[in-house]
Design a protein around this motif. Structure first.
Motif, PDB file in Angstrom:
ATOM      1  N   LEU A 202      12.961  59.910  63.077  1.00 21.88           N
ATOM      2  CA  LEU A 202      12.002  61.011  63.252  1.00 21.88           C
ATOM      3  C   LEU A 202      12.593  62.164  64.066  1.00 21.88           C
ATOM      4  O   LEU A 202      12.457  63.323  63.671  1.00 21.88           O
ATOM      5  N   PRO A 203      13.260  61.864  65.195  1.00 25.09           N
ATOM      6  CA  PRO A 203      13.896  62.992  65.899  1.00 25.09           C
ATOM      7  C   PRO A 203      14.895  63.730  65.012  1.00 25.09           C
ATOM      8  O   PRO A 203      14.954  64.962  65.036  1.00 25.09           O
ATOM      9  N   ALA A 204      15.656  62.981  64.196  1.00 19.23           N
ATOM     10  CA  ALA A 204      16.634  63.634  63.327  1.00 19.23           C
ATOM     11  C   ALA A 204      15.928  64.475  62.264  1.00 19.23           C
ATOM     12  O   ALA A 204      16.484  65.446  61.754  1.00 19.23           O
ATOM     13  N   ALA A 205      14.683  64.093  61.914  1.00 17.70           N
ATOM     14  CA  ALA A 205      13.959  64.809  60.862  1.00 17.70           C
ATOM     15  C   ALA A 205      13.267  66.055  61.398  1.00 17.70           C
ATOM     16  O   ALA A 205      12.761  66.859  60.617  1.00 17.70           O
ATOM     17  N   MET A 206      13.233  66.197  62.744  1.00 15.35           N
ATOM     18  CA  MET A 206      12.433  67.274  63.333  1.00 15.35           C
ATOM     19  C   MET A 206      12.771  68.686  62.809  1.00 15.35           C
ATOM     20  O   MET A 206      11.854  69.456  62.548  1.00 15.35           O
ATOM     21  N   PRO A 207      14.058  69.042  62.646  1.00 15.86           N
ATOM     22  CA  PRO A 207      14.326  70.391  62.125  1.00 15.86           C
ATOM     23  C   PRO A 207      13.654  70.630  60.777  1.00 15.86           C
ATOM     24  O   PRO A 207      13.105  71.702  60.535  1.00 15.86           O
ATOM     25  N   PHE A 208      13.653  69.606  59.921  1.00 17.79           N
ATOM     26  CA  PHE A 208      13.025  69.743  58.606  1.00 17.79           C
ATOM     27  C   PHE A 208      11.511  69.871  58.753  1.00 17.79           C
ATOM     28  O   PHE A 208      10.872  70.679  58.090  1.00 17.79           O
ATOM     29  N   ILE A 209      10.952  69.022  59.632  1.00 16.43           N
ATOM     30  CA  ILE A 209       9.495  69.035  59.806  1.00 16.43           C
ATOM     31  C   ILE A 209       9.042  70.390  60.343  1.00 16.43           C
ATOM     32  O   ILE A 209       8.041  70.955  59.891  1.00 16.43           O
ATOM     33  N   PHE A 210       9.811  70.926  61.285  1.00 18.43           N
ATOM     34  CA  PHE A 210       9.410  72.227  61.840  1.00 18.43           C
ATOM     35  C   PHE A 210       9.578  73.337  60.816  1.00 18.43           C
ATOM     36  O   PHE A 210       8.809  74.302  60.815  1.00 18.43           O
ATOM     37  N   ASN A 211      10.579  73.181  59.951  1.00 19.99           N
ATOM     38  CA  ASN A 211      10.716  74.146  58.859  1.00 19.99           C
ATOM     39  C   ASN A 211       9.439  74.171  58.030  1.00 19.99           C
ATOM     40  O   ASN A 211       8.879  75.240  57.734  1.00 19.99           O
TER      41      ASN A 211
END
Lengths: 290, 291
Positions: A202-211
């Motif tokens: 989930l932390p690694a996915a954060m840039p995508f999620i914020f996008n």
């Protein structure tokens, strides 16, 4: 002042601002603070020059206010009708947009985490989701108004449908972003699925999620306003815009647009701020301030 | 086959859910009708009737498909009842807006890449311009432009332009800046002029970025054209079909217009994707960079 003098003053101001910007852009800043100030000042000057030109042209050429009112007139209207604007803002933004945004993004996120466990489902949903996020989903607005009535729930439903797929696609892509090395490391720690999910993936996915959150913040506002064109109670930003266009009160329309733009920019900025503190480790943030 | 099977399963599941939802949503109306007529109604009968309602809450997939077939193939193209006629009107506005937006986006990007003043003063405003819900202003633009005598295609196309220039400008700036320092240095050792660097290195390198953002842009300009048709009083176009359908409760018409729009969007995006693959190959982009 006559119209022509205002026009000439505006053009002079624009030229001066342009010259100042050229000089500012070539300045080599010694400290980050100065560099930041310059990077803020340049777009600010540009915006101010644009406003001055707008004011100058509309007054100088005596453009009918029905076509394009000067900024000063729009500002007057904003100041004079704060209660109406606030009521519309509350109806459209605080009720429809926020509820729909939270539900759409939340549902997209949860479905993405569930789908991620099955490679078969993932292979099926990703192309379909990508296709659907390219479709004009806003067209379902009349259907939602028919299903959920005229008040804000139908607008929230449109927002849910518009925000769901970008969130789904981005989260699924983000969950695949953690590297093999890190995943293997987690396995050597004997961590189970949930630990790996919460501490690594989930932390690694954060840039995508914020996008997705950023894309959705604009989409949500558009969805709610356009949905109001298909039927509303007599309050709301979309209703006000279509009603005042009909009465040729263009300054009121511009006042609503100003509110919408302000709300859109502020929510975008807020998300960007949160993003910077959550994904401080990302290269695009680490290089900042050098 | 390995790639098709999951997609097929998901699509089949969506259609199945749709049928169930159609029965579920349309059943109350049938029960109500039966109660008024004062006769009992069996579930099998409800099931049958929910599939063929005149104005269902949710039309069944085959009803939409039938309406699509009926309004595209069996009607004359020039007829106002033909979906092809309405789709063409929307498509022409979309394409005009898309072309204008792409050109504007590329021009802005070239300016931004070559001038630091433009970069610093324009870029923040380009980004801010997209936080403004332009679709909300669409009705006003249409009404205002028609009051000065500009009617027809152009106002709708302008909205499409506004929506589509942004992804192209941002993508092109990224693309024109994508050549590595190595390649730029190499061009310098060849003593290449600025325009040489631009045409022989920057432009080819930016192609994958351009086509990726053009896909986004064409979808956005379709949305712009559809919304642009809403305030004109439902004269012609897919947006007008949506509005007319919602006025008269013609749900099947709304859904068929929606699907026509969806099919058009999918076709346009695929077309640009194919064009992009072809151009990328011609420009010598490595396949893994062309994603």
């Amino acid at each position: 002042m006559s119209g022509m003098t205002i026009l000439i003053a505006a053009i002079v101001f624009w030229l001066a601002a342009w010259y100042a910007n050229t000089r500012l852009a070539s300045v080599r800043a010694r400290t980050p603070a100065v560099a930041n100030a310059i990077n803020l000042a340049i777009p600010f000057l540009f915006g101010a020059a644009l406003l001055a030109l707008w004011e100058g042209f509309t007054r100088g050429f005596e453009v009918p206010t029905v076509l394009l009112p000067p900024p000063s007139m729009i500002w007057d209207r904003i100041v004079n009708s704060v209660p109406v604007l606030w009521a519309d803002f509350r109806q459209t933004y605080l009720k429809a947009v926020l509820a729909g945004y939270a539900m759409g993004c939340g549902a997209g996120f949860i479905v993405a985490v569930l789908v991620d466990r099955s490679p078969f489902l993932k292979a099926g949903i990703m192309p379909v989701g990508n296709l659907i996020s390219a479709l004009p989903i806003i067209g379902i607005a009349p259907i939602m108004v028919m299903w959920f009535g005229f008040d804000w729930p139908s607008k929230a439903a449109v927002v849910v449908a518009m925000t769901f797929f970008p969130m789904l696609v981005n989260t699924v892509a983000g969950l695949a972003a953690a590297g093999h090395m890190e995943r293997d490391l987690m396995r050597t720690y004997a961590s189970d699925y949930w630990q790996t999910l919460f501490k690594l993936r989930l932390p690694a996915a954060m840039p995508f999620i914020f996008n997705a959150l950023k894309i959705n913040s604009t989409l949500a506002l558009i969805g709610a306003i356009v949905a109001e064109f298909f039927g509303t109670p007599i309050v709301g930003m979309g209703f006000r815009i279509s009603a005042e266009v009909g009465r040729m009160n263009v300054d009121m329309v511009w006042a609503e647009i100003f509110v919408a733009a302000l709300a859109g920019s502020l929510s975008y900025g807020l998300i960007a701020l949160i993003e910077r503190s959550v994904t401080f480790w990302h290269p695009s943030n680490r290089n900042r301030g050098l | 086959m390995k790639r098709v099977a999951p997609i097929f399963t998901v699509v089949a599941a969506i259609i199945a859910i749709w049928y169930v939802a159609a029965v579920f949503l349309n059943a109350p109306f049938e029960r109500d009708q039966a109660e008024r007529a004062g006769r009992p109604i069996a579930f099998s009968e409800i099931l049958q009737r929910t599939m063929v309602q005149e104005r269902p809450i949710l039309p069944a997939p085959h009803q939409v498909a039938a309406e699509l077939w009926d309004t595209t193939v069996t009607k004359k193209i020039t007829s106002k009842r033909s979906l092809v006629y309405h789709a063409w009107i929307t498509l022409s506005a979309t394409l005009l807006g898309f072309v204008m937006g792409t050109v504007l986006g590329i021009v802005l990007a070239v300016g931004i890449v070559h001038s630091s003043v433009l970069d610093k003063s324009l870029m923040p405003w380009i980004i801010t311009s997209q936080t403004i819900p332009i679709l909300a202003i669409a009705p006003m633009i249409i009404v205002v432009l028609s009051s000065v005598g500009v009617t027809g295609l152009l106002p709708k196309a302008l909205i499409s332009t506004y929506l589509s220039f942004f992804p192209v400008a941002v993508g092109m700036v990224k693309g024109l800046r994508s050549p590595e320092a190595m390649h730029l240095d190499l061009m310098k050792t060849y003593s290449a002029s600025r325009s040489n660097v631009f045409w022989k290195l920057r432009v080819p390198a930016s192609m994958p970025y351009l086509f990726t953002s053009m896909k986004v842009a064409v979808a956005a300009s379709l949305v712009g054209a559809i919304v642009g048709e809403l305030p004109t009083g439902a004269v012609a176009g897919l947006g007008a079909r949506l509005l007319a359908g919602s006025y008269y409760g013609q749900t099947v018409q709304i859904w068929s217009a929606l699907f026509a729009a969806a099919i058009m969007a999918a076709l346009l995006v695929t077309l640009i994707g194919m064009l992009g693959t072809w151009v990328n190959r011609r420009m010598g982009v490595r396949p893994e960079a062309a994603r």
